[in-house]
Design a protein around this motif. Structure first.
Motif, PDB file in Angstrom:
ATOM      1  N   CYS A 137      -7.414 -17.849  25.717  1.00 14.82           N
ATOM      2  CA  CYS A 137      -6.070 -18.395  25.517  1.00 14.82           C
ATOM      3  C   CYS A 137      -5.497 -18.830  26.850  1.00 14.82           C
ATOM      4  O   CYS A 137      -5.555 -18.104  27.826  1.00 14.82           O
ATOM      5  CB  CYS A 137      -5.163 -17.324  24.904  1.00 14.82           C
ATOM      6  SG  CYS A 137      -3.444 -17.842  24.751  1.00 14.82           S
ATOM      7  N   HIS A 180      -2.061 -24.594  26.660  1.00 13.03           N
ATOM      8  CA  HIS A 180      -2.711 -25.308  25.560  1.00 13.03           C
ATOM      9  C   HIS A 180      -2.840 -24.480  24.290  1.00 13.03           C
ATOM     10  O   HIS A 180      -2.954 -25.032  23.211  1.00 13.03           O
ATOM     11  CB  HIS A 180      -4.106 -25.779  25.988  1.00 13.03           C
ATOM     12  CG  HIS A 180      -4.087 -26.668  27.190  1.00 13.03           C
ATOM     13  ND1 HIS A 180      -3.568 -27.950  27.149  1.00 13.03           N
ATOM     14  CD2 HIS A 180      -4.499 -26.473  28.460  1.00 13.03           C
ATOM     15  CE1 HIS A 180      -3.672 -28.494  28.355  1.00 13.03           C
ATOM     16  NE2 HIS A 180      -4.232 -27.618  29.164  1.00 13.03           N
ATOM     17  N   GLY A 181      -2.877 -23.170  24.394  1.00 12.28           N
ATOM     18  CA  GLY A 181      -3.041 -22.299  23.239  1.00 12.28           C
ATOM     19  C   GLY A 181      -4.422 -21.663  23.222  1.00 12.28           C
ATOM     20  O   GLY A 181      -5.116 -21.609  24.237  1.00 12.28           O
ATOM     21  N   PHE A 182      -4.830 -21.188  22.054  1.00  7.14           N
ATOM     22  CA  PHE A 182      -6.114 -20.519  21.888  1.00  7.14           C
ATOM     23  C   PHE A 182      -7.218 -21.556  21.669  1.00  7.14           C
ATOM     24  O   PHE A 182      -7.095 -22.401  20.789  1.00  7.14           O
ATOM     25  CB  PHE A 182      -6.081 -19.577  20.679  1.00  7.14           C
ATOM     26  CG  PHE A 182      -5.121 -18.447  20.832  1.00  7.14           C
ATOM     27  CD1 PHE A 182      -5.508 -17.278  21.470  1.00  7.14           C
ATOM     28  CD2 PHE A 182      -3.829 -18.536  20.341  1.00  7.14           C
ATOM     29  CE1 PHE A 182      -4.622 -16.226  21.614  1.00  7.14           C
ATOM     30  CE2 PHE A 182      -2.944 -17.492  20.485  1.00  7.14           C
ATOM     31  CZ  PHE A 182      -3.342 -16.327  21.127  1.00  7.14           C
ATOM     32  N   VAL A 214      -7.830 -26.523  19.683  1.00  6.74           N
ATOM     33  CA  VAL A 214      -6.979 -25.415  20.113  1.00  6.74           C
ATOM     34  C   VAL A 214      -5.946 -25.095  19.042  1.00  6.74           C
ATOM     35  O   VAL A 214      -5.564 -25.965  18.255  1.00  6.74           O
ATOM     36  CB  VAL A 214      -6.268 -25.726  21.457  1.00  6.74           C
ATOM     37  CG1 VAL A 214      -7.258 -25.836  22.594  1.00  6.74           C
ATOM     38  CG2 VAL A 214      -5.418 -26.967  21.376  1.00  6.74           C
ATOM     39  N   ARG A 216      -2.154 -23.600  18.580  1.00  9.74           N
ATOM     40  CA  ARG A 216      -0.915 -23.290  19.299  1.00  9.74           C
ATOM     41  C   ARG A 216       0.219 -23.208  18.289  1.00  9.74           C
ATOM     42  O   ARG A 216       0.574 -24.202  17.653  1.00  9.74           O
ATOM     43  CB  ARG A 216      -0.632 -24.389  20.324  1.00  9.74           C
ATOM     44  CG  ARG A 216       0.718 -24.314  20.984  1.00  9.74           C
ATOM     45  CD  ARG A 216       0.611 -23.637  22.338  1.00  9.74           C
ATOM     46  NE  ARG A 216       1.916 -23.290  22.843  1.00  9.74           N
ATOM     47  CZ  ARG A 216       2.489 -23.868  23.872  1.00  9.74           C
ATOM     48  NH1 ARG A 216       1.865 -24.808  24.517  1.00  9.74           N
ATOM     49  NH2 ARG A 216       3.664 -23.477  24.269  1.00  9.74           N
ATOM     50  N   VAL A 265      -3.401 -15.136  16.832  1.00 12.14           N
ATOM     51  CA  VAL A 265      -2.024 -14.850  17.240  1.00 12.14           C
ATOM     52  C   VAL A 265      -1.459 -13.672  16.443  1.00 12.14           C
ATOM     53  O   VAL A 265      -1.688 -13.543  15.240  1.00 12.14           O
ATOM     54  CB  VAL A 265      -1.117 -16.099  17.115  1.00 12.14           C
ATOM     55  CG1 VAL A 265      -0.845 -16.468  15.680  1.00 12.14           C
ATOM     56  CG2 VAL A 265       0.190 -15.909  17.845  1.00 12.14           C
ATOM     57  N   THR A 296       8.696 -17.905  20.018  1.00 14.92           N
ATOM     58  CA  THR A 296       7.416 -17.680  20.685  1.00 14.92           C
ATOM     59  C   THR A 296       7.674 -17.349  22.143  1.00 14.92           C
ATOM     60  O   THR A 296       8.670 -17.795  22.733  1.00 14.92           O
ATOM     61  CB  THR A 296       6.494 -18.920  20.626  1.00 14.92           C
ATOM     62  OG1 THR A 296       7.136 -20.011  21.272  1.00 14.92           O
ATOM     63  CG2 THR A 296       6.142 -19.290  19.208  1.00 14.92           C
ATOM     64  N   VAL A 308       5.321 -17.313  25.671  1.00 13.25           N
ATOM     65  CA  VAL A 308       4.025 -17.721  26.201  1.00 13.25           C
ATOM     66  C   VAL A 308       3.810 -17.080  27.564  1.00 13.25           C
ATOM     67  O   VAL A 308       4.632 -17.237  28.462  1.00 13.25           O
ATOM     68  CB  VAL A 308       3.951 -19.255  26.317  1.00 13.25           C
ATOM     69  CG1 VAL A 308       2.631 -19.683  26.911  1.00 13.25           C
ATOM     70  CG2 VAL A 308       4.174 -19.903  24.971  1.00 13.25           C
ATOM     71  N   ILE A 360      -0.074 -15.467  23.690  1.00  5.66           N
ATOM     72  CA  ILE A 360       1.091 -16.034  23.019  1.00  5.66           C
ATOM     73  C   ILE A 360       1.596 -15.002  22.013  1.00  5.66           C
ATOM     74  O   ILE A 360       0.826 -14.514  21.188  1.00  5.66           O
ATOM     75  CB  ILE A 360       0.744 -17.353  22.309  1.00  5.66           C
ATOM     76  CG1 ILE A 360       0.253 -18.387  23.312  1.00  5.66           C
ATOM     77  CG2 ILE A 360       1.962 -17.890  21.557  1.00  5.66           C
ATOM     78  CD1 ILE A 360      -0.249 -19.668  22.705  1.00  5.66           C
ATOM     79  N   CYS A 384       4.584 -14.010  19.028  1.00  7.30           N
ATOM     80  CA  CYS A 384       5.500 -14.680  18.103  1.00  7.30           C
ATOM     81  C   CYS A 384       6.360 -13.670  17.353  1.00  7.30           C
ATOM     82  O   CYS A 384       5.946 -12.553  17.094  1.00  7.30           O
ATOM     83  CB  CYS A 384       4.716 -15.501  17.079  1.00  7.30           C
ATOM     84  SG  CYS A 384       3.801 -16.866  17.784  1.00  7.30           S
TER      85      CYS A 384
END
Length: 177
Positions: A38, A42-44, A76, A78, A104, A149, A151, A156, A158
């Motif tokens: 992650c 960009h996210g996972f 990705v 996100r 997540v 969220t 970051v 990340i 939530c």
């Protein structure tokens, strides 16, 4: 939300991997190192779908390792504020419950659970409606809305709610028993 993007990474390779299968070794190392990680920006990274370009290697003095710039395509994941997700409940306590949607983790506070649901403690803690028709417990599937969220560099977090129309339990494993 899932996105298909192009990323770049510098890969170090030991000289013993040099030879006719150099490209295969680089791609295998890239997949091992990148898939499942992650980045806050960009996210996972779910999967690498292709390698666009492998640049010329640069020899690192003293070690013999070579650094290759690699440009690759990947999928990705996100999550965004306001997004509706389906998740599996992993833990229930009097403060609310935790659920996972892929990589997540989402926390739903007891203030964001409908007022008609009460916390029931015991060997299988859960939130149950007064008539007992709906129950949120471990392994229940819920549809929730992300309302916030946070970051970090490598994770990340939530916050979600089920206190809205068409949100709540989708599948209750306790009802099948």
């Amino acid at each position: 939300m899932f996105f298909h993007i192009v990323l770049e990474r510098n890969m170090q390779l030991h000289p013993r991997h040099f030879g006719p299968h150099l490209r295969d070794k680089l791609v295998a190392k890239l997949m091992r190192d990148v898939e499942g990680t992650c980045s806050g920006r960009h996210g996972f990274v779910v999967a690498i779908t292709g390698v666009e370009d492998i640049g010329k290697g640069l020899i690192r003095e003293g070690t013999g390792f070579v650094t290759f710039p690699v440009k690759y395509q990947c999928v990705v994941f996100r999550p965004f504020k306001g997004e509706i997700l389906e998740a599996v409940v992993t833990m229930v306590n009097k403060m609310g419950f935790f659920a996972e949607a892929g990589p997540v983790q989402i926390f739903v506070s007891n203030h964001l659970i409908p007022d008609d649901m009460e916390f029931q403690s015991g060997d299988m803690p859960n939130y149950t409606t007064s008539d007992g028709s709906v129950k949120i417990q471990r392994d229940s599937e819920v549809r929730l809305k992300i309302i916030g969220t946070r970051v970090d560099a490598t994770e990340i977090f939530c916050i979600g709610t089920i206190k809205d129309d068409f949100l709540g339990v989708i599948n209750d494993p306790g009802a099948a028993a």
